[in-house]
Design a protein around this motif. Sequence first.
Motif, PDB file in Angstrom:
ATOM      1  N   SER A  99       0.818  -1.205   0.000  1.00  0.00           N
ATOM      2  CA  SER A  99       0.000   0.000   0.000  1.00  0.00           C
ATOM      3  C   SER A  99       0.855   1.260   0.000  1.00  0.00           C
ATOM      4  O   SER A  99       0.414   2.321  -0.433  1.00  0.00           O
ATOM      5  CB  SER A  99      -0.935   0.017   1.215  1.00  0.00           C
ATOM      6  OG  SER A  99      -0.199   0.086   2.424  1.00  0.00           O
ATOM      7  N   ARG A 140      -6.107  -6.717  -3.978  1.00  0.00           N
ATOM      8  CA  ARG A 140      -6.414  -5.639  -3.026  1.00  0.00           C
ATOM      9  C   ARG A 140      -5.702  -4.343  -3.420  1.00  0.00           C
ATOM     10  O   ARG A 140      -6.253  -3.254  -3.251  1.00  0.00           O
ATOM     11  CB  ARG A 140      -6.065  -6.055  -1.605  1.00  0.00           C
ATOM     12  CG  ARG A 140      -4.617  -6.391  -1.364  1.00  0.00           C
ATOM     13  CD  ARG A 140      -4.370  -6.803   0.085  1.00  0.00           C
ATOM     14  NE  ARG A 140      -3.011  -7.267   0.286  1.00  0.00           N
ATOM     15  CZ  ARG A 140      -2.611  -8.518   0.094  1.00  0.00           C
ATOM     16  NH1 ARG A 140      -3.484  -9.425  -0.312  1.00  0.00           N
ATOM     17  NH2 ARG A 140      -1.364  -8.878   0.310  1.00  0.00           N
ATOM     18  N   GLN A 143      -7.475  -2.709  -6.432  1.00  0.00           N
ATOM     19  CA  GLN A 143      -8.676  -2.010  -5.993  1.00  0.00           C
ATOM     20  C   GLN A 143      -8.332  -0.705  -5.295  1.00  0.00           C
ATOM     21  O   GLN A 143      -9.008   0.312  -5.476  1.00  0.00           O
ATOM     22  CB  GLN A 143      -9.504  -2.916  -5.066  1.00  0.00           C
ATOM     23  CG  GLN A 143     -10.129  -4.106  -5.753  1.00  0.00           C
ATOM     24  CD  GLN A 143     -11.082  -3.694  -6.858  1.00  0.00           C
ATOM     25  OE1 GLN A 143     -11.880  -2.760  -6.712  1.00  0.00           O
ATOM     26  NE2 GLN A 143     -11.012  -4.387  -7.986  1.00  0.00           N
TER      27      GLN A 143
END
Length: 226
Positions: A99, A140, A143
């Motif tokens: 992330s 993930r 997205q």
Amino acid sequence: MGIRSAQPRTAERCRVLIVDDHPIVRRGLGQLIDRESDMELIGEADSPSSALDAVEALSPHVVVADLSFEGLDGIELIKDLRARHPGLPVLVLSMHDESFYAQRVLKAGAMGYLMKQEGVEQVVDGIRSVREGRVFLSNRMSQALLSRMTGGSNRPPTYGVESLTDRELEVLRLIGQGRSTRQIAEQLHLSIKTIETHRENIKQKLRLENASQLMQYAVRFAIEPT
């Protein structure tokens, strides 16, 4: 260790070069790759400098690279590879939180990012995808990036490590590893004055008041950059 040449190359298989400074990781990835009928391990490198030499010597189709090396920065390796071999896809396989790092490595020139905790299938799928010219991320992360892109341009300015440039991020990491300003300057081949400027910019962006707070923040970041 430098470069290790592996199996003979064939025209049909995807030739993969592994860049990681941990022998156990290289061995595991090599075994994983050699189990696939459409790819083969052609060599290994344990540092960014030996990786550049290996690419020249072995002409891989795909480079699978870690992001962190002892005293060196994998993002700079990606930039160097893009500059020297613009058509060579790089898949980053790292322990660091996607992330935070995925968008940075894509911007630097990599074609994909996976965390080392991902399953075997993800890694081989990632190699095939970047070989075919497709960006590869975990579901993930894909997205999350889509959410950022559709969030509009009216988001408030970012403060914290996400606001740092790649060079400032590298300086922060080295501070957290206990290196002095002079040592950082020598390692990055920059002047002491330039490193001092980076330190001041980092403090300002992270809203830190003094060198002590900078050191505390840098040590925490070096342990787990999130």
